[in-house]
Design an enzyme around this catalytic site. Structure first.
Site, PDB file in Angstrom:
ATOM      1  N   CYS A  50       6.044 -26.512  18.307  1.00  0.00           N
ATOM      2  CA  CYS A  50       7.515 -25.387  18.370  1.00  0.00           C
ATOM      3  C   CYS A  50       7.064 -24.310  18.546  1.00  0.00           C
ATOM      4  O   CYS A  50       6.369 -23.250  19.499  1.00  0.00           O
ATOM      5  CB  CYS A  50       8.019 -25.828  16.846  1.00  0.00           C
ATOM      6  SG  CYS A  50      10.180 -25.332  16.862  1.00  0.00           S
TER       7      CYS A  50
ATOM      8  N   HIS B  87       8.236 -31.016  16.434  1.00  0.00           N
ATOM      9  CA  HIS B  87       7.410 -30.823  15.010  1.00  0.00           C
ATOM     10  C   HIS B  87       6.697 -32.571  14.619  1.00  0.00           C
ATOM     11  O   HIS B  87       7.369 -32.710  13.994  1.00  0.00           O
ATOM     12  CB  HIS B  87       8.373 -30.676  13.794  1.00  0.00           C
ATOM     13  CG  HIS B  87       8.971 -29.087  14.406  1.00  0.00           C
ATOM     14  ND1 HIS B  87       8.672 -28.059  13.326  1.00  0.00           N
ATOM     15  CD2 HIS B  87       9.745 -29.235  15.004  1.00  0.00           C
ATOM     16  CE1 HIS B  87       8.924 -27.086  14.049  1.00  0.00           C
ATOM     17  NE2 HIS B  87      10.060 -27.312  14.595  1.00  0.00           N
TER      18      HIS B  87
ATOM     19  N   GLU C  34       4.838 -32.401  11.803  1.00  0.00           N
ATOM     20  CA  GLU C  34       5.260 -32.400  10.183  1.00  0.00           C
ATOM     21  C   GLU C  34       6.382 -32.987   9.785  1.00  0.00           C
ATOM     22  O   GLU C  34       6.441 -33.274   8.705  1.00  0.00           O
ATOM     23  CB  GLU C  34       4.676 -30.928  10.025  1.00  0.00           C
ATOM     24  CG  GLU C  34       5.413 -29.905   9.495  1.00  0.00           C
ATOM     25  CD  GLU C  34       6.080 -29.675  11.466  1.00  0.00           C
ATOM     26  OE1 GLU C  34       5.990 -29.782  11.930  1.00  0.00           O
ATOM     27  OE2 GLU C  34       6.894 -28.437  11.124  1.00  0.00           O
TER      28      GLU C  34
END
Lengths: 86, 748, 236
Positions: free
Chosen positions: C88, C203, C205
């Site tokens: 990002c 994302h 994660e």
């Protein structure tokens, strides 16, 4: 001598300008300002700079904008609007 | 407002002539203009709660009566012990008036303010919630403008600081048209250790006072005329009426503050809000029993030529005051240097119990530290409005439309339709804690990494109900918001409230406030829910027409779920399940969406709250959970149970076949049955094979538990067993209407 | 072998702790949060530039961070082939630092958008996609206001196989509806020529643990697993 250099950064045509497009289409055209054919948006910088003369002031500003990528050459153009004594 | 005059400087003050004389008597001199400025701010309704304090005494003492409450009302945030060595801090605040003028910056700075309050408890802010109220959007560009920019302000500020907005609420009503309500709530998480070591006040003489964060400018300075010059080089017109927030600086402040606290040398911490530095210092020393000597020249200012009044009363955003032990000064300053945060040591605490501020050699503030904290209260008159009896007596007109058309209209109405347009703009996943995300359940659910615990939280109230009956309506708000967390499997642990009302000097408006406070106090005492904080916003009324907003005592509940398998989802899970309606439906259409949307009626009999019944229902639901008898759960609110059922159908496109004969009653019309907003009810999905067990439990608790249908494969809602003819609703059409209302209004 | 990964923290990065958590607690490798001014490349086998609003996104997202000494250090890693992941805001920084081609512009809708999307894997030979298969469709969330990918070298990117992820629908079809921000050619992530540096707007994660994924998937973890595999193979 203290100079004032005004600079505008705009999106290149290929990168489009949804902000300008939206202002024209969703605000102006809908509210009776259909005589407006185009709106471009951008970022404005007013730079006060110590330089020998007008040409020198312009040079330094162009150099720093290029070197530090103050504008993104992939997506933006840089235009010096005006130079005057501060 | 009276004016005070000191050496030609003039200031309008929020004080009665009596109070002005009292202050002069106590100080035995005329205060300086800066000191008058401090009294003015601290005696404002917003800071002193002078109208509301007498009524707020009704709330029982949370810290005394509940062993898991670590901090109660009066502190920067409420804090509870949630087990596993974790503490949860939370608070809710209003930012109504600034947002009505400048929605983007008003809402953004509201977020900024609430984050700071949580930070002052020594814990990391981990979630935001936003209950909002506007005038109806349809055909109203002003309401659309407010709505669009409030949401954007919250989004931009919350997203940049990396704090997820996990829930919220929107109510649309004409009474909020010129007085939108923007309340903001924040939850913080830390260990019990973090909280116990949280800096509180300046209670040690000799500590350093450090100002950190954004620079000090002329923000928030109003109502003063200086003899020496006209206000400043910027006129009133040039000055923004609302402060500009800076979320980038705020994010750095969050990290720098948490890191500074970890050094162990920070003894006191206060964010600079109303009244700026002067009031923050006064609170820190006043509460701590010390005094302070401050040198104004050390404060880093943003605009040239600011005088002492402007510096000490500036409300420039993103500033914190730290009280630091001398041995740790360098270590704390190094933290600020790492984050490149502007900071200055501006003074030291001492044992004089007096706050002294010097501008060069001039002593501009010389006040006993406690001088500002004891603003007198003002008794207000209450009067039940004359219009209420007629309003409550309003009868529902005869049904002119078909029931299915009514339901299609309700599902698309502004107060019921999907709010996805809003929460798509909020980063609700940052922090990797969000388990039940926006739009997925009745509450936002966050995990606590490293434990088996989950936090569930929800906010809101029903202002239409409160308008007709504030006592039962405010209790109903408690039932609704507790119901939200219970529906997802959580036990409500504590609450904070944000009371939004009209002008307290008007007896009818104050009556609404007094009744709401009583309702909340009684309910929380009965159901044993500690009130750990609150905020009051008065004067939400239209100056021109003198109409007040509908009363909005907004509730925030925080609950805990133990174990992942105990998180209960909202959407129907399976085909062939039983659908149960828990709780009794009464003819209580007063203030309902049905009345408002279909007949433009505000009146009728509003729902009553019976605490004993509510407690039985809640205990019953938790016993169902303990025995794994619930597949999905949704509490019933706006629009009645038929809307709740539709909302459970949407996600997995599961339809229902309803037979309402089991809940039919002689005195209940079809529309009363379907659309009544009687409080405390739930729709539960369960296994056919568990029916008997569930019914037994229902009898044990003596509550109404009725099977009203089953889930089906076809995406349709079949309704049978009505007094009038049966009908079928098309689920696809309902979802389309539900999803498209706000995008159609805002994005075209 | 003991693998060390750095997660760089710029002023106002805000997904740094999330990436750190996944690396430390889900993958169980040694990852450290490193303040950008303190980052030294020689201590690490790989580096992650996390999401957020580094330097407030002032002037342009990622531009000020691109001038940080941390990027000079990372440039050494870029040249010697160590893995560099930009998520990002990290992707924005990598394009401004010219580690990766193209640029990220404001979303076409002019609104911030937070939602789960589908990505199709176009290239599984990078340091971060070796555990995936070409044409795999993965679940992963986005949350950004400036994610519209633009390049004036689209042909070169395609020819050089530098497009790693594209936005698609659930079945893997590249459609307009599945493009959440107007990105050119539905591009969601690109890599450098060598394939050791990847930038993507979504994302991973946030998609590495079933409990926080709406469908219970953990496709994001495969991106981090791939990085570890890549490091292990390199050291042989």
């Amino acid at each position: 001598m203290l100079w004032e250099v005004e600079v505008v950064l705009e999106n290149k045509k290929a990168a489009r300008d949804p902000v300008g497009e939206t202002i024209k289409r969703d605000l102006l055209a809908k509210k009776g300002y259909d005589m407006v054919s185009n709106v471009r948006s951008g970022q404005y910088l007013r730079i006060n700079i110590e330089a020998k003369n007008e040409a020198n002031a312009k040079d330094i500003v162009e150099k720093m904008c290029n070197e530090l990528r103050i504008f993104n050459p992939v997506t933006q153009t840089l235009t010096i609007l005006n130079v005057k004594i501060s | 407002m009276p004016k005070v005059d000191t050496d030609g400087d003039e200031l309008e003050v929020n004080l009665t002539n009596n109070e002005i004389e009292q202050i002069k008597d106590e100080l035995k001199r005329d205060p300086s203009i800066t000191e008058w400025g401090m009294f003015d701010v601290m005696h404002s309704e917003h800071c002193s709660y002078k109208s509301s304090r007498p009524k707020l005494k009704l709330f029982e003492d949370a810290e005394k009566n509940y062993d898991y409450v670590l901090a109660g009302p009066g502190q920067d945030a409420g804090v509870i012990d949630i087990g596993d060595n974790y503490a949860l801090a939370f608070r809710i605040e209003s930012h109504n008036h600034p947002s009505a003028i400048e929605p983007y910056h008003g809402a953004a700075t509201g977020i900024g303010g609430i984050i700071r309050d949580i930070l002052c408890m020594g814990v990391r802010p981990i979630a935001l919630l936003d209950p909002l109220r506007f005038g109806p959007l349809k055909d109203n560009p002003h309401s659309q403008w407010l709505f669009k920019y409030v949401v954007k302000g919250i989004a931009d500020y919350g997203n940049c600081t990396g704090i997820p907005t996990i829930g919220g609420e929107v109510e649309f009503d004409k009474s909020f048209e010129s007085n939108c309500l923007v309340n903001v709530a924040c939850i913080g998480l830390g260990t019990i250790e973090d909280f116990k070591h949280a800096p509180s006040r300046a209670n040690n003489p000799g500590d350093y006072i450090i100002l950190m964060g954004g620079s000090t400018g002329r923000d928030g300075i109003h109502g003063v005329t200086f003899a020496s010059r006209t206000l400043t080089e910027m006129s009133e017109a040039d000055r923004p009426a609302v402060q500009i927030g800076d979320p980038f600086t705020k994010k750095l402040i969050i990290e720098a503050t948490l890191e500074a606290i970890k050094t162990g040398y920070v003894r006191g911490l206060k964010d600079l809000g109303g009244g700026g530095l002067s009031c923050a210092l006064s609170e820190l020393t006043g509460d701590g029993g010390t005094g302070a000597r401050v040198d104004m020249g050390k404060i880093f200012i943003r605009e040239p030529g600011m005088n002492s009044f402007e510096v000490m009363l500036s409300e420039s955003q993103e500033r914190m005051a730290f009280i630091v032990q001398p041995e740790g000064l360098e270590e704390v300053l190094n933290v600020f240097r790492k984050y490149e945060m502007a900071h200055a040591v501006i003074g030291r605490t001492d044992d004089t119990q007096v706050l002294k501020v010097y501008d060069g050699d001039n002593l501009v503030v010389n006040l006993p530290a406690t001088a500002l904290s004891d603003a007198p209260t003002i008794p207000r008159k209450e009067k039940r409005p004359d219009y209420l009896d007629d309003l409550i007596a309003q009868k529902t007109p005869e049904q002119s439309k078909k029931l299915d058309d009514i339901i299609y209209e309700l599902i698309a109405s502004e107060n019921i339709c999907s709010k996805e347009w809003i929460y798509r703009q909020y980063d609700h996943e940052v922090g990797v804690r969000s388990v039940l995300k926006c739009g997925e359940g009745d509450s936002g659910v966050l995990r606590i990494i490293g434990t088996n615990k989950y936090i569930s939280s929800s906010v809101g109230t029903n202002s239409k109900h409160c308008f007709l009956d504030p006592y039962n309506g405010s209790k109903g708000g408690m039932v609704e918001i507790c119901g939200n967390v219970i529906a997802n499997g959580a036990r409500p642990k504590a609450m904070v409230n944000c009371c939004n009302f009209g002008n307290p000097e008007i007896p009818e408006s104050f009556w609404y406030f007094a009744e709401s406070v009583k309702g909340i106090a009684d309910f929380c005492r009965e159901l044993k829910i500690p009130i750990v904080g609150g905020n009051v916003s008065f004067y939400n009324e239209d100056e021109a027409t003198k109409t007040a907003i509908k009363p909005a005592p907004v509730i925030m509940i925080v609950g805990i779920i133990e174990g992942e398998k105990n998180i209960v989802p909202l959407p129907f899970k399976d085909v062939g399940s039983d659908i149960l309606l828990i709780g009794k439906t009464k003819a209580e259409l007063g203030g309902s969406e049905y009345h408002s949307v279909i007949y433009h009626l505000e009146g009728g009999i509003p729902p009553l709250v019976n605490e004993k019944e509510i407690k039985l229902i809640w205990d019953f639901i938790f016993e169902l959970y303990e025995n794994n008898l619930v597949k999905s759960n949704h509490d019933i609110n706006k629009g009645g149970f038929i809307i709740a059922i539709a909302e459970m159908c949407f996600k997995n496109n599961i339809g229902v076949n309803l037979d309402l004969n089991t809940i039919q009653e002689e005195n209940l019309r079809d529309d009363e049955l379907l659309f009544s907003e009687s409080v405390g009810r739930f729709i539960v999905e369960s296994s056919k094979s568990d029916y008997d067990k569930i019914m037994d439990l229902g009898r044990k608790y003596k509550i109404s538990v009725k099977k009203i249908g089953i889930t089906t494969k076809e995406p349709e809602i079949h309704i049978n067993g009505l007094k009038t003819s049966n009908f079928t609703l098309n689920l696809k059409k309902m979802k389309r209407l539900y999803d498209s209302t706000i995008p159609n209004l805002m994005d075209k | 072998m003991s693998i060390k990964i750095a997660v760089i923290e710029f002023p106002a990065s805000n997904c740094d702790l999330d990436a750190l958590h996944v690396l430390n607690n889900v993958l169980n490798i040694e990852a450290s949060l490193v303040w950008h001014n303190h980052f030294k490349e020689k201590d690490y086998d790989g580096v992650v530039l996390p999401g957020g609003f580094a330097f407030g996104d002032y002037l342009r997202a990622g531009i000020i961070a691109a001038h940080s000494p941390a990027i000079d250090e990372a440039r050494i890693m870029l040249k010697d082939g160590r893995p560099i992941l930009g998520i990002c805001n990290g992707f924005q920084i990598l394009t401004e630092a010219q580690f990766l081609p193209g640029a990220l512009l404001r979303n076409e809708s002019l609104k911030f958008v937070c939602k789960w999307v589908n990505l199709k894997v176009e290239n599984n030979k990078t340091a971060f996609t070796n555990r995936l298969n070409v044409a795999d469709v993965i679940d992963i969330p986005i949350a950004h206001g400036e994610g519209r990918y633009f390049t004036d070298q689209l042909k070169e990117l395609i020819d050089n196989d530098q497009i790693v992820f594209r936005y698609t629908d659930e079945k893997g079809f590249i459609t307009n509806d599945s493009n959440p921000n107007g990105s050119m050619d539905n591009i969601a992530g690109v890599c450098n020529l060598e394939g050791n540096c990847l930038g993507l707007m979504p994302h991973p994660e946030r998609a590495s643990e079933a409990i926080i994924s709406p469908k219970g998937s953990t496709h994001g973890k495969l991106i981090f697993d791939s990085m570890i595999d890549f490091i292990k193979r390199r050291s042989k």
